[in-house]
Design an enzyme around this catalytic site. Sequence first.
Site: not given
Length: 664
Positions: A69, A105, A221, A340, A407, A456-457
């Site tokens: 979630a 970020g 799970a 990166r 990360h 990523s978000l």
Amino acid sequence: MSGVRRLSRLLSTRRLALAKAWPAVLQTGTRGFHFTVDGNKRASAKVSDSISAQYPVVDHEFDAVVVGAGGAGLRAAFGLSEAGFNTACVTKLFPTRSHTVAAQGGINAALGNMEEDNWRWHFYDTVKGSDWLGDQDAIHYMTEQAPAAVVELENYGMPFSRTEDGKIYQRAFGGQSLKFGKGGQAHRCCCVADRTGHSLLHTLYGRSLRYDTSYFVEYFALDLLMENRECRGVIALCIEDGSIHRIRAKNTVVATGGYGRTYFSCTSAHTSTGDGTAMITRAGLPCQDLEFVQFHPTGIYGAGCLITEGCRGEGGILINSQGERFMERYAPVAKDLASRDVVSRSMTLEIREGRGCGPEKDHVYLQLHHLPPEQLATRLPGISETAMIFAGVDVTKEPIPVLPTVHYNMGGIPTNYKGQVLRHVNGQDQIVPGLYACGEAACASVHGANRLGANSLWDLVVFGRACALSIEESCRPGDKVPPIKPNAGEESVMNLDKLRFADGSIRTSELRLSMQKSMQNHAAVFRVGSVLQEGCGKISKLYGDLKHLKTFDRGMVWNTDLVETLELQNLMLCALQTIYGAEARKESRGAHAREDYKARIDEYDYSKPIQGQQKKPFEEHWRKHTLSYVDVSTGKVTLEYRPVIDKTLNEADCATVPPAIRSY
């Protein structure tokens, strides 16, 4: 007491007067609260002893179940509920404690609020950032969907930072360019100061309350329920009371996040233990590209806490012990905003060559104090606080000591751009019926060998939504849920019982620390064959030591000792596949930097014209995805490979980006 009664009567009178003054529509009672956390109390739940009288099982039936979630899990869950599917969401944490909350970020999207921009330029940057290991159909889908995803979040109420004219503010981030790398630095990263993940997670959580999703909160799970090579749900442990729950569903979405805690120093929460990745492995399905582990350039030295790339996007610079802005030597154009993997390697080389900072010369500095204090206060308030707490640094006066820190995991569960989980059989991709994955747990592969910051978000939102849309396309609410065997999940319960009464000689915490330090020492920023081989042996031995574990809590109520041991099993499976995959990949690509194989080995030598070159056979080059399997009983790792997808979804609208030499 009489005074208390008088006060109570007075408050009651005032409430009654206020209620009479409210419009009629507001006098119907409180708003319906749909966040159903008592999933085990649903009328449809049935208790049986089909596995064991000692461990009675509660059976549930849903159209779909989402495991996890965080950002991806919430977006998938409420997307399914919105479409009318009876949906369960199983999470070992309350949703707003998920690790998405720690992202700082921003979210990349070609809105063009700061200068002209185009999603195709974003597509190019992401393919290049992946070091040409990303699947271009999935990258096409994600970059094209990004602007709409940001608008969707804004409509949900996400409080983005703004420009003076009210548009969403966009900052510079690493690896982002204009005009296919020829137009300079792009400002593409939408943000909420330096707390974007926190804002995103709370926005999605708030949105989820509108829908009738059944949340199983603090349920761990254990495994997927697989029958006839298709997924039919999950089996889970209720941490609160120790009950076992089988959640049968026609569609299962895995969104459990990454496995950063395989390493000693990382920015991940202690709950980032690769649970979904391990469940896939135990189901006999492959994981993909686990050797590609991203080291973020700026973790606080000694603490590992994340300092966002947004600091450099706002004008921060990296300096060595000589006060030199050293990134100008490694990336003359992008400098501190190179990708990166490039920045982390450059920092490591500076330290190796004696230009590190501090008494031990084992870190570098991130300088922000040349920036205006009001800019730091408005754009980077969280970083200012974090630096003071964890490094004792006032960023307006002195630099932050930083060091590359684990990360993000580029690898994960192989999926297509619709979120459908894949297996690879006889050289062909096959969809695993009923099984989907999204977020950091998945590998679409949009990040390839290296993820760009702020990609990523947006991955969470786009592919969480994609899973819901894909299920909506192929199924209808109320479709018959396939049956499972009466003893389905028996092996999971047997394993739980074995761990609960484990009476060996090694504590869970001791074995976990040994694994984390071995991974840190043997599969770091730079890798070499002999060290990787030694690491393979050590991790295999540690995996064997799982049978010598000792647990201390024999109960079933809030047995955190048991939960941490289950998590350690999951981490071990991830660690095995990571280090064996790294040892086998005899090249350097993206985050995987081999000192004994420094070149990227493609099907052609792209530093020269390909005309006249003979294409290398598939087995002789490394522009391919690693597929890894583990024999859970022995710990033996088996590796296979599948080709990278170079075609986009529409070549006329978005042309393939051919491999080239990658420089910044």
